[in-house]
Write a protein that holds these residues in place. Structure first.
Motif, PDB file in Angstrom:
ATOM      1  N   HIS A 179       0.749  -1.147  -0.012  1.00 31.45           N
ATOM      2  CA  HIS A 179      -0.054  -0.082   0.000  1.00 31.45           C
ATOM      3  C   HIS A 179       0.891   1.174  -0.059  1.00 31.45           C
ATOM      4  N   GLY A 180       2.017   1.032  -0.580  1.00 29.90           N
ATOM      5  CA  GLY A 180       2.663   2.313  -0.743  1.00 29.90           C
ATOM      6  C   GLY A 180       3.293   2.903   0.488  1.00 29.90           C
ATOM      7  N   PHE A 181       3.603   2.378   1.540  1.00 28.66           N
ATOM      8  CA  PHE A 181       4.333   2.925   2.881  1.00 28.66           C
ATOM      9  C   PHE A 181       5.921   2.863   2.605  1.00 28.66           C
ATOM     10  N   LYS A 182       6.374   3.346   3.537  1.00 24.60           N
ATOM     11  CA  LYS A 182       7.964   2.942   3.190  1.00 24.60           C
ATOM     12  C   LYS A 182       8.388   2.406   4.583  1.00 24.60           C
ATOM     13  N   ASP A 183       9.766   1.712   4.524  1.00 27.88           N
ATOM     14  CA  ASP A 183      10.528   1.566   5.758  1.00 27.88           C
ATOM     15  C   ASP A 183      10.275   2.211   6.911  1.00 27.88           C
ATOM     16  N   GLY A 184      10.177   1.863   8.093  1.00 24.11           N
ATOM     17  CA  GLY A 184      10.224   2.461   9.264  1.00 24.11           C
ATOM     18  C   GLY A 184       8.703   3.091   9.697  1.00 24.11           C
ATOM     19  N   ASN A 185       7.780   2.814   8.883  1.00 24.40           N
ATOM     20  CA  ASN A 185       6.390   3.355   9.263  1.00 24.40           C
ATOM     21  C   ASN A 185       5.737   2.161  10.104  1.00 24.40           C
ATOM     22  N   ARG A 186       4.764   2.415  10.704  1.00 25.87           N
ATOM     23  CA  ARG A 186       4.082   1.521  11.475  1.00 25.87           C
ATOM     24  C   ARG A 186       2.598   1.236  11.030  1.00 25.87           C
ATOM     25  N   ASN A 199       3.434  -1.460   4.938  1.00 29.34           N
ATOM     26  CA  ASN A 199       2.081  -0.900   4.478  1.00 29.34           C
ATOM     27  C   ASN A 199       1.478  -0.049   5.538  1.00 29.34           C
ATOM     28  N   THR A 200       0.132   0.509   4.929  1.00 30.94           N
ATOM     29  CA  THR A 200      -0.499   1.212   6.090  1.00 30.94           C
ATOM     30  C   THR A 200      -1.137   0.344   7.133  1.00 30.94           C
ATOM     31  N   ILE A 201      -1.832  -0.842   6.594  1.00 35.12           N
ATOM     32  CA  ILE A 201      -2.067  -1.792   7.421  1.00 35.12           C
ATOM     33  C   ILE A 201      -1.192  -3.109   7.430  1.00 35.12           C
ATOM     34  N   CYS A 202      -0.461  -3.778   8.360  1.00 31.23           N
ATOM     35  CA  CYS A 202       0.103  -4.882   8.028  1.00 31.23           C
ATOM     36  C   CYS A 202      -0.795  -6.148   7.651  1.00 31.23           C
ATOM     37  N   LYS A 203       0.024  -7.073   6.981  1.00 37.49           N
ATOM     38  CA  LYS A 203      -0.443  -8.050   6.363  1.00 37.49           C
ATOM     39  C   LYS A 203      -1.423  -9.041   7.371  1.00 37.49           C
ATOM     40  N   ALA A 204      -0.667  -9.147   8.604  1.00 36.78           N
ATOM     41  CA  ALA A 204      -1.501  -9.658   9.770  1.00 36.78           C
ATOM     42  C   ALA A 204      -2.465  -8.876  10.058  1.00 36.78           C
ATOM     43  N   CYS A 205      -2.649  -7.839  10.189  1.00 42.83           N
ATOM     44  CA  CYS A 205      -4.039  -7.040  10.384  1.00 42.83           C
ATOM     45  C   CYS A 205      -4.947  -7.225   9.286  1.00 42.83           C
ATOM     46  N   MET A 206      -4.557  -7.185   8.274  1.00 41.48           N
ATOM     47  CA  MET A 206      -5.413  -7.537   7.150  1.00 41.48           C
ATOM     48  C   MET A 206      -6.067  -8.452   7.111  1.00 41.48           C
ATOM     49  N   LEU A 207      -5.484  -9.795   7.385  1.00 45.90           N
ATOM     50  CA  LEU A 207      -6.095 -11.120   7.349  1.00 45.90           C
ATOM     51  C   LEU A 207      -7.121 -11.106   8.758  1.00 45.90           C
ATOM     52  N   LEU A 208      -6.566 -10.600   9.868  1.00 45.76           N
ATOM     53  CA  LEU A 208      -7.255 -10.472  11.157  1.00 45.76           C
ATOM     54  C   LEU A 208      -8.576  -9.946  11.032  1.00 45.76           C
ATOM     55  N   GLU A 209      -8.421  -8.592  10.149  1.00 43.01           N
ATOM     56  CA  GLU A 209      -9.863  -7.819  10.015  1.00 43.01           C
ATOM     57  C   GLU A 209     -10.812  -8.574   9.269  1.00 43.01           C
ATOM     58  N   GLY A 210     -10.121  -9.194   8.299  1.00 42.97           N
ATOM     59  CA  GLY A 210     -11.246 -10.256   7.459  1.00 42.97           C
ATOM     60  C   GLY A 210     -11.791 -11.355   8.276  1.00 42.97           C
ATOM     61  N   LEU A 211     -10.901 -11.728   9.234  1.00 41.90           N
ATOM     62  CA  LEU A 211     -11.701 -12.846  10.106  1.00 41.90           C
ATOM     63  C   LEU A 211     -12.523 -12.262  11.190  1.00 41.90           C
ATOM     64  N   GLU A 212     -12.243 -11.206  11.604  1.00 41.32           N
ATOM     65  CA  GLU A 212     -13.258 -10.542  12.544  1.00 41.32           C
ATOM     66  C   GLU A 212     -14.734 -10.274  11.714  1.00 41.32           C
TER      67      GLU A 212
END
Ligand SMILES: Nc1ncnc2c1ncn2[C@@H]1O[C@H](COP(=O)(O)OP(=O)(O)OP(=O)(O)O)[C@@H](O)[C@H]1O
Length: 379
Positions: free
Chosen positions: A320-327, A337-350
């Protein structure tokens, strides 16, 4: 005199090791079909790993290194051999076992018991990090919600982050894993068969880093055949857990594995050859750009796709176009990324859990309905 004749004793029956020519042959090396004794096998096996470590400058003296320890054969042999080489060659490493408890009852709980024993056998500290503590989900819960189809994708993404977080907690910047030559060749084949050029180019890299993460990950077993790891563990009588994960391996990887095993039967060097091909493959700049554009167009927008289910059922997570050092804006963990991959998946699950609960207020229609629900809403 032929080689075969040279390796026979005076009695003419007992065949001698093709390397030392003094001890009895005990093993036919899967890698090159050489017939050697146990001692020479240990020596070549350990020396090949040492050479990979040295020629790739994997470590520096005084480095703290976490060994991703699942209790399986690969990581158990990795822990054993790394400890041995560290002492033999004075690497000066501080080694720690790092285990992730994904929450798979009847599988991971048993394999973690093995790691607990390895901790004592190898006299190494052990840290265990669980999905439950990090994500508030266990893999068993994820599979019961999302189905078994993409379980490897969920587990892979969450485990990568869990290993990073576990290492960060210990103040360690380097995690080594037991990924071996077979795993690597499979990945090359899979990416070729999918035409996934972006991934293909990096599939043989020995050291990787997740975008945004300070943690380096490396694979000292990059050139080591799976069959040789099994032989080594067997002859050294190492204590490892040999049951396969309860959830089937990713379907497409399974297909690539079968293909590769069949090729190996005909030509034992094919695993090394596939890795060699992957290492020397250079993509044209034009091709890389085309791949990126193809994704953008498929999505109908200027942003690359976030989460995409491929035709073979696997999931691809875009950037999603973010750079290193972002959170990550959700969990605060480092992410490009704006949202990390783990959160993307967890959001889908929720979301699926919430929708499933809503739908289950009405008529319940069993597993088929769960799968349909997930597929329609996830990504
Ligand atoms: N639960 C875990 N905790 C810590 N590290 C893990 C875990 N699962 C996998 N790994 C690391 O990733 C590597 C590759 O894992 P994979 O799931 O492909 O298993 P594998 O090839 O059967 O390896 P192993 O025999 O070590 O279990 C392992 O060798 C290990 O270093």
């Amino acid at each position: 005199m032929t080689n075969d004749e040279k390796t026979k004793t005076k009695k003419g029956n007992l065949k001698l090791c093709e390397l030392c020519k003094s001890r009895k042959q005990a093993i036919k090396r899967p890698k090159n079909l050489q017939k050697i004794c146990k001692e020479c096998f240990y020596h070549v096996f350990e020396t090949e790993i040492h050479q990979t470590i040295v020629s790739n400058n994997l470590f520096f003296p005084g480095e703290k290194v976490a060994i991703g320890a699942s209790g399986g054969k690969d990581s158990t042999v990795l822990a054993y051999v790394l400890k041995l080489l560290n002492e033999r060659y004075n690497y000066g490493l501080e080694l720690v076992l790092l285990s992730i408890d994904e929450g798979i009852v009847g599988y991971r709980d048993d394999s973690l018991a093995t790691v607990q024993r390895n901790k004592i056998q190898y006299n190494l500290p052990l840290e265990i990090v669980s999905y439950r503590d990090l994500y508030n989900w266990t893999m068993d819960e994820i599979v019961s919600c999302a189905g078994i189809r993409n379980s490897c994708t969920y587990c892979g993404v969450l485990r990568r982050q869990a290993l990073d977080r576990g290492a960060a907690k210990l103040g360690i910047n380097h995690v080594v894993t037991g990924h071996n030559a077979d795993d690597m060749a499979e990945t090359v084949l899979m990416n070729i068969l999918r035409g996934d050029l972006a991934r293909l180019e990096n599939s043989t890299t020995i050291c990787t880093k997740s975008s945004g993460s300070p943690i380096k990950r490396s694979k000292p077993f990059k050139y080591i055949y799976q069959k040789e790891i099994v032989l080594y563990a067997h002859y050294k009588k190492l204590d490892y857990f040999s049951t396969e994960c309860t959830y089937a391996p990713e379907a497409f990887r399974g297909t690539a594995r079968v293909l590769m095993k069949n090729l190996e039967k005909i030509r034992s060097s094919c695993i090394t050859d596939i890795i060699y091909s992957g290492e020397n493959l250079v993509l044209k700049e034009k091709k890389k750009r085309q791949q990126f554009k193809k994704k953008q167009n498929a999505n109908g927008s200027k942003e690359p796709t976030e989460v995409e289910i491929r035709n073979d059922g696997s999931i691809s997570l875009g950037k999603h176009g973010f750079k290193d050092g972002n959170r990550c804006t959700r969990c605060g963990y480092l992410s490009s990324n704006t949202i990390c991959k783990a959160c993307m998946l967890l959001e889908g699950l929720e979301k699926s859990k919430a929708k499933i609960m809503l739908e289950n207020d009405g008529v319940t229609d069993g597993a088929a309905k769960l799968t349909r629900t997930l597929e329609s809403l996830t990504f």
